[in-house]
Scaffold this active site. Structure first.
Site, PDB file in Angstrom:
ATOM      1  N   CYS A 293       4.513  -6.047   2.015  1.00 32.86           N
ATOM      2  CA  CYS A 293       4.380  -5.396   0.479  1.00 32.86           C
ATOM      3  C   CYS A 293       5.613  -3.728   0.944  1.00 32.86           C
ATOM      4  O   CYS A 293       6.328  -3.891   1.116  1.00 32.86           O
ATOM      5  CB  CYS A 293       2.526  -4.486   0.032  1.00 32.86           C
ATOM      6  SG  CYS A 293       1.318  -5.692  -0.155  1.00 32.86           S
TER       7      CYS A 293
ATOM      8  N   HIS B  10       3.072  -0.315  -3.835  1.00 29.88           N
ATOM      9  CA  HIS B  10       1.654   0.786  -3.898  1.00 29.88           C
ATOM     10  C   HIS B  10       1.530   1.912  -3.254  1.00 29.88           C
ATOM     11  O   HIS B  10       2.864   2.222  -2.441  1.00 29.88           O
ATOM     12  CB  HIS B  10       0.097  -0.153  -3.189  1.00 29.88           C
ATOM     13  CG  HIS B  10       0.458  -0.628  -1.536  1.00 29.88           C
ATOM     14  ND1 HIS B  10       0.024  -0.063  -0.914  1.00 29.88           N
ATOM     15  CD2 HIS B  10       0.442  -2.372  -0.980  1.00 29.88           C
ATOM     16  CE1 HIS B  10       0.309  -0.607  -0.001  1.00 29.88           C
ATOM     17  NE2 HIS B  10       0.457  -1.625   0.427  1.00 29.88           N
TER      18      HIS B  10
END
Length: 174
Positions: free
Chosen positions: A105, A97
């Protein structure tokens, strides 16, 4: 066009590989630096551990409305992760992202995720049904594994080594 993503944690960048449909090998198009990292070398084994997973994954979600600009979801946990965690909750919702925030992440700059996201969308629109994402702790060569022989993760990393070596030799995932 087809795309493939590979991450070596120690390099702190996401590699974007691409090939024309029908070509045997992928070519490295660009390496996008991670905007932040979390965890240490080793696989993700439980919810909240802050670890980035290691292993062989696929994109399973495109999220244009992400709170982190744009995001591409990984199919974590996969069957291998579930087997390895036993009864523990392995966590989930691992994404590539935008932004510079992470707790497991793979954040890229907003400009980086825009390029990666658009190329993944274009590959999917061109007929690529499965977009692979391989995540390794470091180059899984024999020398690198020997340097880390005392790690409790060596057996796990040796299990990933065949896939790493195949891609290095053929520039195509197994």
């Amino acid at each position: 066009m087809e795309v493939f993503f590979r991450l070596l944690k120690t390099n702190r960048s996401l590699e974007l590989w691409a090939r024309n449909q029908g070509d045997a090998a992928f070519r490295l198009l660009h390496a996008y630096p991670l905007a932040a990292t979390s965890g240490t070398l080793g696989p993700k084994r439980r919810a909240g551990d802050g670890q980035v997973p290691e292993g062989f994954y696929h994109l399973d979600r495109f999220n244009p409305g992400s709170a982190y600009h744009l995001s591409l979801g990984l199919d974590y946990p996969n069957n291998d992760d579930i087997l390895a965690t036993g009864l523990a909750d392995p966590g989930g919702d691992i994404f590539v992202h935008g932004s510079d925030v992470t707790v497991g992440c793979l954040p890229l700059t907003n400009a980086g995720i825009e390029e990666v996201y658009l190329l993944a969308v274009a590959a999917r629109a061109a007929g690529q049904s499965s977009i692979g994402v391989h995540i390794f702790p470091f180059p899984l060569t024999e020398n690198e594994l020997l340097r880390r022989a005392a790690s409790p993760h060596v057996a796990f990393w040796r299990g990933l080594q065949l896939g790493y070596a195949y891609f290095e030799a053929h520039h195509c995932p197994q």
